[in-house]
Design an enzyme around this catalytic site. Structure first.
Site, PDB file in Angstrom:
ATOM      1  N   THR B  17      16.787  64.065  64.279  1.00  0.00           N
ATOM      2  CA  THR B  17      16.145  62.798  63.926  1.00  0.00           C
ATOM      3  C   THR B  17      15.806  62.679  62.437  1.00  0.00           C
ATOM      4  O   THR B  17      15.329  61.650  61.990  1.00  0.00           O
ATOM      5  CB  THR B  17      14.855  62.595  64.760  1.00  0.00           C
ATOM      6  N   GLY B  18      16.068  63.736  61.661  1.00  0.00           N
ATOM      7  CA  GLY B  18      15.845  63.661  60.214  1.00  0.00           C
ATOM      8  C   GLY B  18      16.899  62.772  59.576  1.00  0.00           C
ATOM      9  O   GLY B  18      17.857  62.346  60.231  1.00  0.00           O
ATOM     10  N   LYS B  43       9.757  65.916  69.598  1.00  0.00           N
ATOM     11  CA  LYS B  43      10.319  64.594  69.911  1.00  0.00           C
ATOM     12  C   LYS B  43      11.132  64.603  71.208  1.00  0.00           C
ATOM     13  O   LYS B  43      11.897  63.675  71.475  1.00  0.00           O
ATOM     14  CB  LYS B  43      11.167  64.087  68.754  1.00  0.00           C
ATOM     15  N   THR B  97      22.826  73.394  56.216  1.00  0.00           N
ATOM     16  CA  THR B  97      21.702  73.527  55.273  1.00  0.00           C
ATOM     17  C   THR B  97      22.026  74.390  54.049  1.00  0.00           C
ATOM     18  O   THR B  97      22.526  75.496  54.182  1.00  0.00           O
ATOM     19  CB  THR B  97      20.491  74.147  56.008  1.00  0.00           C
ATOM     20  N   GLU B  98      21.690  73.845  52.876  1.00  0.00           N
ATOM     21  CA  GLU B  98      21.859  74.585  51.624  1.00  0.00           C
ATOM     22  C   GLU B  98      20.486  75.003  51.123  1.00  0.00           C
ATOM     23  O   GLU B  98      19.530  74.250  51.244  1.00  0.00           O
ATOM     24  CB  GLU B  98      22.540  73.682  50.582  1.00  0.00           C
ATOM     25  N   TYR B 159      38.353  69.224  51.065  1.00  0.00           N
ATOM     26  CA  TYR B 159      38.879  67.873  51.246  1.00  0.00           C
ATOM     27  C   TYR B 159      40.108  67.699  50.345  1.00  0.00           C
ATOM     28  O   TYR B 159      41.105  67.092  50.733  1.00  0.00           O
ATOM     29  CB  TYR B 159      37.843  66.793  50.902  1.00  0.00           C
ATOM     30  N   GLU B 209      36.453  81.652  46.014  1.00  0.00           N
ATOM     31  CA  GLU B 209      35.893  81.494  44.675  1.00  0.00           C
ATOM     32  C   GLU B 209      35.346  82.839  44.214  1.00  0.00           C
ATOM     33  O   GLU B 209      35.330  83.802  44.982  1.00  0.00           O
ATOM     34  CB  GLU B 209      34.817  80.396  44.665  1.00  0.00           C
ATOM     35  N   HIS B 248      27.193  77.269  43.782  1.00  0.00           N
ATOM     36  CA  HIS B 248      26.959  78.004  45.028  1.00  0.00           C
ATOM     37  C   HIS B 248      26.194  79.288  44.702  1.00  0.00           C
ATOM     38  O   HIS B 248      26.551  79.993  43.769  1.00  0.00           O
ATOM     39  CB  HIS B 248      28.293  78.400  45.688  1.00  0.00           C
TER      40      HIS B 248
END
Lengths: 396, 290
Positions: B17-18, B43, B97-98, B159, B209, B248
């Site tokens: 719900t965030g 909730k 989540t970061e 992407y 990377e 990152h």
């Protein structure tokens, strides 16, 4: 977030780790007062004056010196404060020294020989566990030790559920060749050091050297401490220790705007969404014959305000001869980013360097039209290679 | 076939719900993903985006048979959300989540080690099996169905790679964003292994990377496997300076063996088709697939 030696030592001491004691001074007079205070508290005769900058190899650059009397304290502190300290880890211009740590002399003579060790606490990314790395070869560059005598570097990995266990601390003390009082002292040192690492949310401790004194005490003579940036929200007392003077001014400004920016030495600025694509774009600039002037991740919302802020940050670097904007529009639509670029460009009015915009993804063709019809000196591209070719053309 | 997620996955959204959870859950549902509900403590019993909200993950497992979760919970609580999902018996835990503190991830990765689950991320774009399920934040339209698997540490670069592959007239089986943090669940090697063993995947694109050993481990596994499926590889960050974190949290050169150059060398030695330019990924895939 990196800390100064004196700040790192403060944290260590607060967890019961024995440290070489010292007092911070910002000028020669304060240094003399600090030396007097330290002599009164510790009985030390000589003092070590240590430049406080965020860079290793300070001794090699003349930033760490022994003072045998108060006159020398005043003289040495006066010379070091304000100097541009050049070490193997700084740029060629060096780093300006704003303060020194006046520290007690811990290499005093006594019943046994002093010895120096190396110890660090860090994450083993391969196993996802913390480890203590240590060596009998203290006081030296650990990369050199790893190169020439790798068998003298030991590691001890810690089970996150159990924490550092007493047998592990004993093993470390044995491997360092200690016995008697010094052995017991070392097990205590290791235990409190690991506790400090975990409870301060650090991402790196490097104590080089760890000293065994002539009276068998174990202490941290230096401390390189980094706190996990992602944990600063719950370590506010450490967050306050941040010294912005030690960081690149443009990076600090970008950070305050929420832009992830790293200043580099090249001539082509770049503005990209996403860290991986940003690095790939830097690589492409290099392949096109340029050198990246920065890393800049604008994140997911590349609207006019954000693009304008990013432009201003990039253009603070006078070396920038061209700017490549590379946005892969997914959730964020390319036509909106294009409009943002046009608006930002128009608002600023004084952009002198050529700009190449590559927008790909949602509504990329529409975005290209917006750029091409804007009447601005901005070149557009859709394919990655096309953008590289345009950078090449601009540079030649 | 596909890996990790498909049309039958029963997916819940933690942090439903965030604002992030709401937006991306909506996009996932629009894509046709089988979202069966969400979890927001306190909730439970409500309905959100036409799906039931539960107080706990266990409740979602018991009531709607959830087997896959996507986590949008804020960094301070995300590790706990991962452990809750693992404890409740969720099989695939995808964490977007970061910014999760490393110490929290040390704890979480140790906690889930012996549980029957697979963590993807954190700090990743998620997983997409085109035409079946989008369990992530990627733009779905870029990923057309096909026979190329993608493994990547980065979002937008994934992407980019998918777009290049599609422009060559090819498509994607499953794209796995493994994340750019120092501690992640599914490693490059594990993701590559899943795709190499997938009967529909004919070629794998592996994008890495600077920093860490994941790409080298994957390359060595590939060589030892003797697989004939081609892998096209790219490593971002050849121009990144040592000792600096590039966006990152895990993208930092620590020594001589985690630079882009060193990783590319190992990958080439192990038979991976490495491209130096990120603009050549799609062309190379087309070439090796014949």
């Amino acid at each position: 977030m990196n800390l100064h030696e004196y700040q790192g030592k403060e944290i260590l001491a607060s967890f019961g780790v024995r440290i070489q004691r010292g007092v911070v001074a910002h000028n020669a007079k304060e240094a003399v007062d600090a030396a007097k205070q330290l002599t009164a508290e510790t009985g030390t005769g000589w003092h070590v004056i240590k430049a406080q900058v965020h860079a290793g190899g300070r001794g090699k650059g003349g930033g760490v010196k022994l003072a045998k009397n108060l006159k020398e304290v005043e003289e040495i502190a006066g010379n070091i404060i304000g100097m541009n300290l050049i070490t193997p880890q700084t740029s060629a211009e060096g780093k300006k020294v704003h303060q020194v740590l006046v520290a007690e002399d811990v290499y005093y003579p006594g019943d046994s020989e002093t010895s120096e060790f190396y110890m660090s606490v860090l994450l083993n990314r391969g196993t996802g566990r913390n480890m203590i790395m240590y060596s009998t070869e203290g006081g030296m560059d650990i990369e050199e030790v790893a190169e020439s005598t790798p068998h003298l570097i030991f590691t001890e990995e810690i089970d996150p559920a159990a924490g550092l266990l007493p047998f592990q601390a004993r093993k470390i003390a044995f491997n360092l060749g200690l016995s008697g009082t010094a052995f017991k002292e070392m097990t205590k040192f290791v235990a409190s050091l690991y506790k400090a690492y975990v409870e301060s949310d650090s991402s790196m401790f490097e104590i080089n050297p760890v000293l065994k004194t002539s009276d068998d005490k174990i202490m941290a003579v230096d401390a390189k401490v980094s706190i996990d940036d992602n944990a600063l929200y719950r370590r506010k007392q450490y967050a306050e220790m941040r010294d912005l003077r030690e960081e690149n001014a443009i990076e600090v400004e970008a950070g305050a705007l929420g832009l992830n920016y790293v200043d580099l030495d090249g001539n082509v600025g770049c503005m990209v969404n996403g860290a991986g694509l940003a690095m790939a774009t830097m690589d492409l600039i290099k392949m096109a014959g340029g050198e990246p002037a920065n890393f800049l991740d604008v994140g997911g919302t590349a609207d006019a305000k954000r693009v304008e802020e990013a432009f201003r940050i990039i253009l603070k670097d006078p070396e920038v001869k061209a700017i490549l904007i590379n946005i892969f529009g997914g959730i964020v639509r390319c036509d909106r980013v294009a409009q943002g670029i046009v608006d930002a460009y128009t608002n600023m009015g004084n952009i002198k360097v050529p700009i190449i915009v590559r927008l790909q993804g949602t509504n990329a063709e529409l975005a290209k039209e917006i750029i091409d019809n804007s009447g601005l000196d901005v070149q557009s591209a859709v394919q990655f290679q096309e953008a590289a070719d345009k950078v090449k053309a601009v540079l030649s | 076939m596909s890996v990790l997620v498909n049309k039958d996955s029963k997916i819940i959204v933690q942090g439903f719900t965030g604002s992030e959870g709401t937006f991306h859950a909506g996009q996932m549902i629009d894509y046709g993903t089988n979202v069966v509900g969400g979890v927001t403590p306190g909730k439970g019993g409500q309905e959100h985006l036409g799906k039931p909200v539960f107080n706990t993950v266990l409740e979602a497992v018991e009531k709607v048979g959830a087997d896959t979760t996507i986590i949008f919970v804020p960094p301070a609580f995300a590790a706990d959300a991962i452990m809750e999902a693992a404890n409740a018996g969720i099989k695939v835990i995808i964490t977007i989540t970061e910014g999760i503190p490393v110490a929290d991830m040390v704890k979480a990765s140790n906690y889930i080690k012996d549980k029957d689950c697979r963590l993807v991320g954190p700090n990743c774009p998620g997983v997409i099996t085109p035409g079946e399920a989008k369990v992530g934040i990627m733009p779905g339209f870029v990923f057309k169905e096909g026979n190329v698997g993608i493994v990547s540490k980065s979002g937008t670069l994934t992407y980019e790679a998918a777009d290049q592959v599609v422009r060559q007239g090819l498509g994607i089986t499953t794209a796995i964003g493994i994340g750019g943090d120092p501690i992640i669940g599914t490693t490059t090697k594990e993701a590559v292994e899943l795709l190499i063993n997938d009967s529909e995947t004919e070629c794998v694109v592996m994008i890495g990377e600077i920093g860490g050993q994941l790409e080298a481990d994957a390359a060595e596994w590939y060589k030892a496997s003797g697989s004939k499926k081609p892998i096209v590889g790219f490593i971002a960050g050849e121009t990144a300076p040592a000792g600096r974190t590039m966006g990152h949290a895990g993208a930092i050169v620590g020594g001589s063996d985690d630079t882009a150059q060193a990783k590319k060398r190992i990958m080439r030695e192990c038979g991976i088709h490495v491209v130096d330019s990120p603009a050549e990924i799609g062309v190379k895939v087309k070439e090796v697939m014949g």
